[in-house]
Design a protein around this motif. Sequence first.
Motif, PDB file in Angstrom:
ATOM      1  N   TYR A  23      48.965  71.891 -19.572  1.00  0.00           N
ATOM      2  CA  TYR A  23      49.726  73.296 -20.114  1.00  0.00           C
ATOM      3  C   TYR A  23      50.515  73.831 -18.852  1.00  0.00           C
ATOM      4  CZ  TYR A  23      50.828  77.452 -22.265  1.00  0.00           C
ATOM      5  OH  TYR A  23      51.488  78.628 -22.832  1.00  0.00           O
ATOM      6  N   ALA A  24      49.774  73.972 -17.738  1.00  0.00           N
ATOM      7  CA  ALA A  24      50.299  74.639 -16.556  1.00  0.00           C
ATOM      8  C   ALA A  24      51.375  73.821 -16.090  1.00  0.00           C
ATOM      9  CB  ALA A  24      49.382  74.638 -15.567  1.00  0.00           C
ATOM     10  N   ASP A  25      51.478  72.566 -16.145  1.00  0.00           N
ATOM     11  CA  ASP A  25      52.393  71.653 -15.607  1.00  0.00           C
ATOM     12  C   ASP A  25      53.852  71.683 -16.475  1.00  0.00           C
ATOM     13  OD1 ASP A  25      50.992  70.686 -13.380  1.00  0.00           O
ATOM     14  OD2 ASP A  25      50.552  68.703 -14.373  1.00  0.00           O
ATOM     15  N   LEU A  26      53.155  71.707 -17.757  1.00  0.00           N
ATOM     16  CA  LEU A  26      54.485  71.902 -18.763  1.00  0.00           C
ATOM     17  C   LEU A  26      55.256  73.114 -18.674  1.00  0.00           C
ATOM     18  CD1 LEU A  26      53.036  70.280 -22.238  1.00  0.00           C
ATOM     19  CD2 LEU A  26      54.829  69.476 -20.605  1.00  0.00           C
ATOM     20  N   ALA A  27      54.462  74.215 -18.363  1.00  0.00           N
ATOM     21  CA  ALA A  27      55.114  75.569 -18.278  1.00  0.00           C
ATOM     22  C   ALA A  27      55.952  75.673 -16.810  1.00  0.00           C
ATOM     23  CB  ALA A  27      53.871  76.687 -18.255  1.00  0.00           C
ATOM     24  N   ALA A  28      55.261  75.036 -16.000  1.00  0.00           N
ATOM     25  CA  ALA A  28      56.103  75.003 -14.565  1.00  0.00           C
ATOM     26  C   ALA A  28      57.500  74.174 -14.651  1.00  0.00           C
ATOM     27  CB  ALA A  28      55.296  74.356 -13.457  1.00  0.00           C
ATOM     28  N   SER A  29      57.345  73.102 -15.406  1.00  0.00           N
ATOM     29  CA  SER A  29      58.513  72.203 -15.743  1.00  0.00           C
ATOM     30  C   SER A  29      59.352  72.909 -16.525  1.00  0.00           C
ATOM     31  CB  SER A  29      58.028  70.893 -16.471  1.00  0.00           C
ATOM     32  OG  SER A  29      57.264  70.277 -15.712  1.00  0.00           O
ATOM     33  N   TYR A  30      59.115  73.466 -17.605  1.00  0.00           N
ATOM     34  CA  TYR A  30      59.889  74.222 -18.156  1.00  0.00           C
ATOM     35  C   TYR A  30      60.585  75.533 -17.655  1.00  0.00           C
ATOM     36  CZ  TYR A  30      61.723  77.307 -22.142  1.00  0.00           C
ATOM     37  OH  TYR A  30      62.609  78.020 -23.156  1.00  0.00           O
ATOM     38  N   SER A  31      59.649  76.150 -16.725  1.00  0.00           N
ATOM     39  CA  SER A  31      60.445  77.179 -15.670  1.00  0.00           C
ATOM     40  C   SER A  31      61.480  76.770 -14.897  1.00  0.00           C
ATOM     41  CB  SER A  31      59.075  78.019 -14.993  1.00  0.00           C
ATOM     42  OG  SER A  31      58.236  78.503 -15.838  1.00  0.00           O
ATOM     43  N   GLU A  32      61.122  75.515 -14.154  1.00  0.00           N
ATOM     44  CA  GLU A  32      61.895  75.143 -13.340  1.00  0.00           C
ATOM     45  C   GLU A  32      63.109  74.558 -14.076  1.00  0.00           C
ATOM     46  OE1 GLU A  32      63.547  73.149  -9.994  1.00  0.00           O
ATOM     47  OE2 GLU A  32      62.034  74.486 -10.038  1.00  0.00           O
ATOM     48  N   ALA A  33      63.209  74.157 -15.356  1.00  0.00           N
ATOM     49  CA  ALA A  33      64.318  73.392 -16.104  1.00  0.00           C
ATOM     50  C   ALA A  33      65.257  74.815 -16.408  1.00  0.00           C
ATOM     51  CB  ALA A  33      63.933  72.970 -17.422  1.00  0.00           C
ATOM     52  N   LEU A  34      64.617  76.075 -16.685  1.00  0.00           N
ATOM     53  CA  LEU A  34      65.396  77.178 -16.778  1.00  0.00           C
ATOM     54  C   LEU A  34      65.826  77.850 -15.488  1.00  0.00           C
ATOM     55  CD1 LEU A  34      62.884  79.379 -19.286  1.00  0.00           C
ATOM     56  CD2 LEU A  34      65.128  78.348 -19.830  1.00  0.00           C
ATOM     57  N   ARG A  35      65.341  77.756 -14.528  1.00  0.00           N
ATOM     58  CA  ARG A  35      65.862  77.984 -13.203  1.00  0.00           C
ATOM     59  C   ARG A  35      66.955  77.081 -13.049  1.00  0.00           C
ATOM     60  NH1 ARG A  35      66.330  76.613  -8.455  1.00  0.00           N
ATOM     61  NH2 ARG A  35      64.968  74.749  -8.508  1.00  0.00           N
ATOM     62  N   GLN A  36      66.842  75.871 -13.186  1.00  0.00           N
ATOM     63  CA  GLN A  36      67.985  74.785 -12.856  1.00  0.00           C
ATOM     64  C   GLN A  36      69.134  75.302 -13.743  1.00  0.00           C
ATOM     65  OE1 GLN A  36      66.436  70.936 -13.059  1.00  0.00           O
ATOM     66  NE2 GLN A  36      65.607  71.122 -10.953  1.00  0.00           N
ATOM     67  N   ARG A  37      68.925  75.696 -15.002  1.00  0.00           N
ATOM     68  CA  ARG A  37      69.909  75.904 -15.811  1.00  0.00           C
ATOM     69  C   ARG A  37      70.719  77.283 -15.380  1.00  0.00           C
ATOM     70  NH1 ARG A  37      69.008  77.505 -21.989  1.00  0.00           N
ATOM     71  NH2 ARG A  37      71.160  78.362 -22.621  1.00  0.00           N
ATOM     72  N   GLU A  38      70.131  78.280 -15.169  1.00  0.00           N
ATOM     73  CA  GLU A  38      70.606  79.387 -14.652  1.00  0.00           C
ATOM     74  C   GLU A  38      71.373  79.319 -13.428  1.00  0.00           C
ATOM     75  OE1 GLU A  38      67.258  82.099 -14.055  1.00  0.00           O
ATOM     76  OE2 GLU A  38      67.306  82.611 -16.466  1.00  0.00           O
ATOM     77  N   GLU A  39      70.848  78.310 -12.499  1.00  0.00           N
ATOM     78  CA  GLU A  39      71.570  78.191 -11.236  1.00  0.00           C
ATOM     79  C   GLU A  39      73.081  77.492 -11.500  1.00  0.00           C
ATOM     80  OE1 GLU A  39      70.935  75.261  -7.270  1.00  0.00           O
ATOM     81  OE2 GLU A  39      69.198  76.353  -8.030  1.00  0.00           O
ATOM     82  N   ARG A  40      72.926  76.544 -12.401  1.00  0.00           N
ATOM     83  CA  ARG A  40      73.902  75.761 -12.824  1.00  0.00           C
ATOM     84  C   ARG A  40      75.146  76.758 -13.450  1.00  0.00           C
ATOM     85  NH1 ARG A  40      70.690  71.764 -14.680  1.00  0.00           N
ATOM     86  NH2 ARG A  40      70.948  72.696 -17.052  1.00  0.00           N
ATOM     87  N   GLU A  41      74.581  77.510 -14.404  1.00  0.00           N
ATOM     88  CA  GLU A  41      75.614  78.540 -14.932  1.00  0.00           C
ATOM     89  C   GLU A  41      76.038  79.410 -13.811  1.00  0.00           C
ATOM     90  OE1 GLU A  41      73.190  80.454 -18.050  1.00  0.00           O
ATOM     91  OE2 GLU A  41      73.296  79.075 -19.441  1.00  0.00           O
ATOM     92  N   ARG A  42      75.505  79.786 -12.857  1.00  0.00           N
ATOM     93  CA  ARG A  42      75.978  80.700 -11.767  1.00  0.00           C
ATOM     94  C   ARG A  42      77.143  79.987 -10.843  1.00  0.00           C
ATOM     95  NH1 ARG A  42      70.737  82.635 -10.818  1.00  0.00           N
ATOM     96  NH2 ARG A  42      70.658  81.147  -9.345  1.00  0.00           N
ATOM     97  N   HIS A  43      76.511  78.807 -10.726  1.00  0.00           N
ATOM     98  CA  HIS A  43      77.649  77.896 -10.047  1.00  0.00           C
ATOM     99  C   HIS A  43      78.837  77.719 -10.769  1.00  0.00           C
ATOM    100  CE1 HIS A  43      79.032  75.212  -6.966  1.00  0.00           C
ATOM    101  NE2 HIS A  43      78.990  74.219  -7.662  1.00  0.00           N
ATOM    102  N   ASN A  44      78.768  77.466 -12.132  1.00  0.00           N
ATOM    103  CA  ASN A  44      79.837  77.142 -12.908  1.00  0.00           C
ATOM    104  C   ASN A  44      80.708  78.381 -13.106  1.00  0.00           C
ATOM    105  OD1 ASN A  44      81.496  75.819 -14.634  1.00  0.00           O
ATOM    106  ND2 ASN A  44      80.354  76.329 -16.516  1.00  0.00           N
ATOM    107  N   GLU A  45      79.990  79.628 -12.932  1.00  0.00           N
ATOM    108  CA  GLU A  45      80.793  80.814 -13.188  1.00  0.00           C
ATOM    109  C   GLU A  45      81.548  81.072 -11.743  1.00  0.00           C
ATOM    110  OE1 GLU A  45      79.794  85.488 -13.465  1.00  0.00           O
ATOM    111  OE2 GLU A  45      78.636  84.283 -14.622  1.00  0.00           O
ATOM    112  N   GLN A  46      80.971  80.808 -10.632  1.00  0.00           N
ATOM    113  CA  GLN A  46      81.689  80.710  -9.147  1.00  0.00           C
ATOM    114  C   GLN A  46      82.813  79.938  -9.262  1.00  0.00           C
ATOM    115  OE1 GLN A  46      78.530  79.863  -6.450  1.00  0.00           O
ATOM    116  NE2 GLN A  46      77.671  81.865  -6.374  1.00  0.00           N
ATOM    117  N   LEU A  47      82.781  78.806  -9.747  1.00  0.00           N
ATOM    118  CA  LEU A  47      83.680  77.895  -9.886  1.00  0.00           C
ATOM    119  C   LEU A  47      84.871  78.270 -10.674  1.00  0.00           C
ATOM    120  CD1 LEU A  47      81.895  74.329  -9.952  1.00  0.00           C
ATOM    121  CD2 LEU A  47      83.202  75.129  -7.962  1.00  0.00           C
TER     122      LEU A  47
END
Length: 147
Positions: free
Chosen positions: A19-43
């Motif tokens: 469960y902790a691994d799944l939560a960590a993976s989910y949190s990492e996926a959310l973080r990467q998604r936010e980072e891509r959105e931020r990068h996309n906005e900068q572009l």
Amino acid sequence: EGGWRGQSRGSLQQLAERYADLAASYSEALRQREERERHNEQLQQENARLRLGDRPLRRENRCLFRQTLLGPGPDQTSPAAERSEEVEGLRAQLGRLKEKHRRALRHLRRCRAASGPEASELEDEDLDELLREDEAGAGKEEPSASR
């Protein structure tokens, strides 16, 4: 008996780790998604800034292209401008010569009419041909021309 639902496939500690691994993976996926959105906005902002910078360059490019096609302005003389001026001069000269030719043929026609038919027999055939051509042209251009 009840299928896999009733069975615990490992200890509570293993389930908690999964469960902790799944939560960590989910949190990492959310973080990467936010980072891509931020990068996309900068572009997108960078693209908008570059487009604004491109406008004057495109205007300048079109202006230079037109200058190349049309040739230099009146303050600069080029071989194309000189040829154009020469062509215009020759056209004007041709127009003046055509008008002189028409006047001379009209004068000849009046002289022949005043001299009578015996004078026209003495004239050159080339003059007769020119008069016929002029009369045909005058008939198209001047409907009230006398013959």
